[in-house]
Design a protein around this motif. Structure first.
Motif, PDB file in Angstrom:
ATOM      1  N   PHE A   1      18.784  34.514 -24.180  1.00 37.10           N
ATOM      2  CA  PHE A   1      19.027  34.543 -25.385  1.00 37.10           C
ATOM      3  C   PHE A   1      17.598  34.650 -26.143  1.00 37.10           C
ATOM      4  O   PHE A   1      17.820  35.392 -27.304  1.00 37.10           O
ATOM      5  CB  PHE A   1      20.092  33.463 -26.116  1.00 37.10           C
ATOM      6  CG  PHE A   1      21.515  33.731 -25.501  1.00 37.10           C
ATOM      7  CD1 PHE A   1      22.382  34.766 -26.170  1.00 37.10           C
ATOM      8  CD2 PHE A   1      22.081  32.975 -24.480  1.00 37.10           C
ATOM      9  CE1 PHE A   1      23.489  34.819 -25.773  1.00 37.10           C
ATOM     10  CE2 PHE A   1      23.428  33.008 -24.197  1.00 37.10           C
ATOM     11  CZ  PHE A   1      23.823  34.329 -24.578  1.00 37.10           C
TER      12      PHE A   1
ATOM     13  N   SER B   1      15.933  38.088 -25.630  1.00 39.57           N
ATOM     14  CA  SER B   1      16.801  38.884 -26.295  1.00 39.57           C
ATOM     15  C   SER B   1      16.766  39.091 -27.758  1.00 39.57           C
ATOM     16  O   SER B   1      16.810  40.094 -28.375  1.00 39.57           O
ATOM     17  CB  SER B   1      18.199  39.002 -25.680  1.00 39.57           C
ATOM     18  OG  SER B   1      18.320  38.982 -24.439  1.00 39.57           O
ATOM     19  N   TYR B   2      16.732  37.994 -28.495  1.00 42.06           N
ATOM     20  CA  TYR B   2      16.964  37.794 -30.069  1.00 42.06           C
ATOM     21  C   TYR B   2      15.675  37.320 -30.777  1.00 42.06           C
ATOM     22  O   TYR B   2      15.374  37.784 -31.830  1.00 42.06           O
ATOM     23  CB  TYR B   2      17.964  36.937 -30.392  1.00 42.06           C
ATOM     24  CG  TYR B   2      19.406  37.308 -29.611  1.00 42.06           C
ATOM     25  CD1 TYR B   2      19.879  38.652 -29.914  1.00 42.06           C
ATOM     26  CD2 TYR B   2      20.088  36.515 -28.895  1.00 42.06           C
ATOM     27  CE1 TYR B   2      21.159  39.036 -29.315  1.00 42.06           C
ATOM     28  CE2 TYR B   2      21.189  37.041 -28.212  1.00 42.06           C
ATOM     29  CZ  TYR B   2      21.853  38.221 -28.655  1.00 42.06           C
ATOM     30  OH  TYR B   2      22.974  38.466 -27.802  1.00 42.06           O
TER      31      TYR B   2
ATOM     32  N   ILE C   1      25.636  46.801 -25.431  1.00 39.67           N
ATOM     33  CA  ILE C   1      26.139  45.603 -25.053  1.00 39.67           C
ATOM     34  C   ILE C   1      27.639  45.654 -25.389  1.00 39.67           C
ATOM     35  O   ILE C   1      28.376  45.130 -24.606  1.00 39.67           O
ATOM     36  CB  ILE C   1      25.658  44.526 -26.456  1.00 39.67           C
ATOM     37  CG1 ILE C   1      23.973  44.327 -25.924  1.00 39.67           C
ATOM     38  CG2 ILE C   1      26.476  43.259 -26.156  1.00 39.67           C
ATOM     39  CD1 ILE C   1      23.357  43.415 -27.281  1.00 39.67           C
TER      40      ILE C   1
ATOM     41  N   MET D   1      30.767  37.191 -25.962  1.00 35.92           N
ATOM     42  CA  MET D   1      29.266  37.493 -25.805  1.00 35.92           C
ATOM     43  C   MET D   1      29.077  39.086 -26.199  1.00 35.92           C
ATOM     44  O   MET D   1      27.971  39.113 -26.961  1.00 35.92           O
ATOM     45  CB  MET D   1      28.787  37.145 -24.615  1.00 35.92           C
ATOM     46  CG  MET D   1      29.059  35.790 -24.062  1.00 35.92           C
ATOM     47  SD  MET D   1      27.739  34.715 -25.154  1.00 35.92           S
ATOM     48  CE  MET D   1      28.969  34.058 -26.526  1.00 35.92           C
ATOM     49  N   ARG D   2      29.829  40.146 -25.829  1.00 34.50           N
ATOM     50  CA  ARG D   2      29.658  41.427 -26.141  1.00 34.50           C
ATOM     51  C   ARG D   2      29.576  41.493 -27.715  1.00 34.50           C
ATOM     52  O   ARG D   2      28.968  42.331 -28.358  1.00 34.50           O
ATOM     53  CB  ARG D   2      30.531  42.295 -25.443  1.00 34.50           C
ATOM     54  CG  ARG D   2      30.277  42.753 -24.024  1.00 34.50           C
ATOM     55  CD  ARG D   2      30.904  43.730 -23.384  1.00 34.50           C
ATOM     56  NE  ARG D   2      32.498  43.184 -23.218  1.00 34.50           N
ATOM     57  CZ  ARG D   2      33.440  44.028 -23.176  1.00 34.50           C
ATOM     58  NH1 ARG D   2      33.416  45.228 -23.316  1.00 34.50           N
ATOM     59  NH2 ARG D   2      34.804  43.490 -23.018  1.00 34.50           N
TER      60      ARG D   2
ATOM     61  N   GLY E   1      26.793  39.706 -29.431  1.00 33.55           N
ATOM     62  CA  GLY E   1      25.397  40.342 -29.212  1.00 33.55           C
ATOM     63  C   GLY E   1      25.221  41.683 -30.334  1.00 33.55           C
ATOM     64  O   GLY E   1      24.231  42.111 -30.645  1.00 33.55           O
ATOM     65  N   SER E   2      26.517  42.551 -29.798  1.00 37.65           N
ATOM     66  CA  SER E   2      26.681  43.695 -30.886  1.00 37.65           C
ATOM     67  C   SER E   2      26.650  43.525 -32.357  1.00 37.65           C
ATOM     68  O   SER E   2      25.528  44.275 -33.156  1.00 37.65           O
ATOM     69  CB  SER E   2      27.810  44.520 -30.495  1.00 37.65           C
ATOM     70  OG  SER E   2      27.906  44.765 -29.144  1.00 37.65           O
TER      71      SER E   2
ATOM     72  N   TRP F   1      24.936  41.261 -33.855  1.00 31.69           N
ATOM     73  CA  TRP F   1      23.513  40.619 -34.114  1.00 31.69           C
ATOM     74  C   TRP F   1      22.584  42.008 -34.321  1.00 31.69           C
ATOM     75  O   TRP F   1      21.854  42.019 -35.317  1.00 31.69           O
ATOM     76  CB  TRP F   1      22.976  39.752 -32.871  1.00 31.69           C
ATOM     77  CG  TRP F   1      21.503  39.440 -33.124  1.00 31.69           C
ATOM     78  CD1 TRP F   1      20.424  40.214 -32.307  1.00 31.69           C
ATOM     79  CD2 TRP F   1      20.595  38.908 -34.082  1.00 31.69           C
ATOM     80  NE1 TRP F   1      19.207  39.768 -32.561  1.00 31.69           N
ATOM     81  CE2 TRP F   1      19.349  39.024 -33.853  1.00 31.69           C
ATOM     82  CE3 TRP F   1      21.073  38.192 -35.085  1.00 31.69           C
ATOM     83  CZ2 TRP F   1      18.148  38.449 -34.286  1.00 31.69           C
ATOM     84  CZ3 TRP F   1      19.985  37.540 -36.051  1.00 31.69           C
ATOM     85  CH2 TRP F   1      18.553  37.699 -35.667  1.00 31.69           C
TER      86      TRP F   1
ATOM     87  N   ARG G   1      20.256  31.167 -19.107  1.00 32.34           N
ATOM     88  CA  ARG G   1      21.209  31.897 -20.277  1.00 32.34           C
ATOM     89  C   ARG G   1      20.245  31.620 -21.737  1.00 32.34           C
ATOM     90  O   ARG G   1      19.996  32.401 -22.433  1.00 32.34           O
ATOM     91  CB  ARG G   1      22.202  31.114 -20.594  1.00 32.34           C
ATOM     92  CG  ARG G   1      23.373  31.491 -19.456  1.00 32.34           C
ATOM     93  CD  ARG G   1      24.723  30.624 -19.815  1.00 32.34           C
ATOM     94  NE  ARG G   1      25.839  31.119 -18.756  1.00 32.34           N
ATOM     95  CZ  ARG G   1      25.839  30.569 -17.725  1.00 32.34           C
ATOM     96  NH1 ARG G   1      25.148  29.961 -16.957  1.00 32.34           N
ATOM     97  NH2 ARG G   1      26.805  31.338 -16.764  1.00 32.34           N
TER      98      ARG G   1
ATOM     99  N   SER H   1      22.970  44.132 -19.325  1.00 34.83           N
ATOM    100  CA  SER H   1      23.414  42.926 -19.658  1.00 34.83           C
ATOM    101  C   SER H   1      22.267  42.292 -20.335  1.00 34.83           C
ATOM    102  O   SER H   1      21.124  42.442 -19.925  1.00 34.83           O
ATOM    103  CB  SER H   1      24.100  42.158 -18.477  1.00 34.83           C
ATOM    104  OG  SER H   1      23.141  42.032 -17.581  1.00 34.83           O
ATOM    105  N   LEU H   2      22.598  41.129 -21.092  1.00 33.04           N
ATOM    106  CA  LEU H   2      21.520  40.392 -21.635  1.00 33.04           C
ATOM    107  C   LEU H   2      21.028  39.224 -20.827  1.00 33.04           C
ATOM    108  O   LEU H   2      19.909  38.737 -20.474  1.00 33.04           O
ATOM    109  CB  LEU H   2      21.776  40.111 -23.108  1.00 33.04           C
ATOM    110  CG  LEU H   2      21.834  41.034 -23.940  1.00 33.04           C
ATOM    111  CD1 LEU H   2      22.165  40.552 -25.192  1.00 33.04           C
ATOM    112  CD2 LEU H   2      20.883  41.864 -24.047  1.00 33.04           C
TER     113      LEU H   2
END
Length: 215
Positions: A83, A86-87, A63, A16-17, A20-21, A23, A79, A130-131
């Motif tokens: 997501f 966050s995105y 992240i 996940m890290r 996320g990074s 992206w 979740r 955290s996200l």
């Protein structure tokens, strides 16, 4: 390995890290390419894009360096909200950018203010960033002395700055949707902290969520 076991594993956290990074690094790269192809644009437009690119790189770094969580939110809805929240707003960066001076100057101000707020908050939050809703510790210093979710405030200011760069009815709709999703994320996060951090109940009783005397 079950879904719950995978969620709690170190492998899941590392994946996940990484995703996320990557992206936010992709978004930073897109902004850099756009700047390189538009060096003749007015300076307010270039400045707002540069500030946004720096913000994306900071998010990628945060992240990647966050610490493991003590507990995760249960079920898919927290979740999904995390997501999407966050995105979704950052996909605006793929749309056409305005060249008008006033929106770009306002965008630069929002991105700079939001980024400074984020850095001040992270200084006190540390690697608990955290996200997805996760429980690590209850931070009560810095801006957390006055409101419970200063990082959400900082993020929303930056999102407003991005919307100003790509100002259309569609991006305004995205902004409204994002605010609604962020409210859901806040409520999920608070529920998780109540269940896993005994000190959180006394902390939240004396703080506003995001805007003093409003909510």
């Amino acid at each position: 390995m079950s879904t719950i076991a995978l969620t709690k594993s170190g492998s899941y956290d590392r994946i996940m890290r990484l995703l996320g990074s990557l992206w936010f690094l992709l978004l930073a790269l897109c902004v850099a390419v756009r700047i390189g192809a538009s060096l003749t644009d007015p300076w307010p437009s270039l400045l707002s894009s540069f500030c946004l690119g720096i913000f994306y790189m900071l998010l990628a770094l945060l992240i990647m360096t966050r610490s493991p969580a003590k507990a995760h939110a249960d079920g898919p809805l927290p979740r999904i909200a995390a997501f999407v929240g966050s995105y979704l707003p950052w996909t605006i960066s793929f749309l056409g950018k305005t060249d008008d001076t006033l929106p770009n100057l306002a965008s630069t101000a929002c991105v700079l203010v939001g980024t400074i707020m984020m850095l001040v908050t992270i200084r006190h939050l540390g690697r608990s960033f955290s996200l997805v809703p996760q429980a690590r510790s209850v931070v009560q210093t810095g801006p957390y002395r006055w409101i419970k979710h200063p990082l959400y405030v900082a993020e929303e200011i930056v999102v407003l700055g991005v919307v100003l760069q790509y100002l259309t009815p569609v991006t305004l709709i995205v902004l409204v949707l994002h605010i609604g999703i962020q409210v859901c994320r806040i409520l999920y996060e608070e529920d998780l902290l109540r269940r896993n951090c005994p000190e959180y109940s006394s902390y939240e009783a004396s703080r506003w969520r995001v805007i003093p005397y409003v909510w």
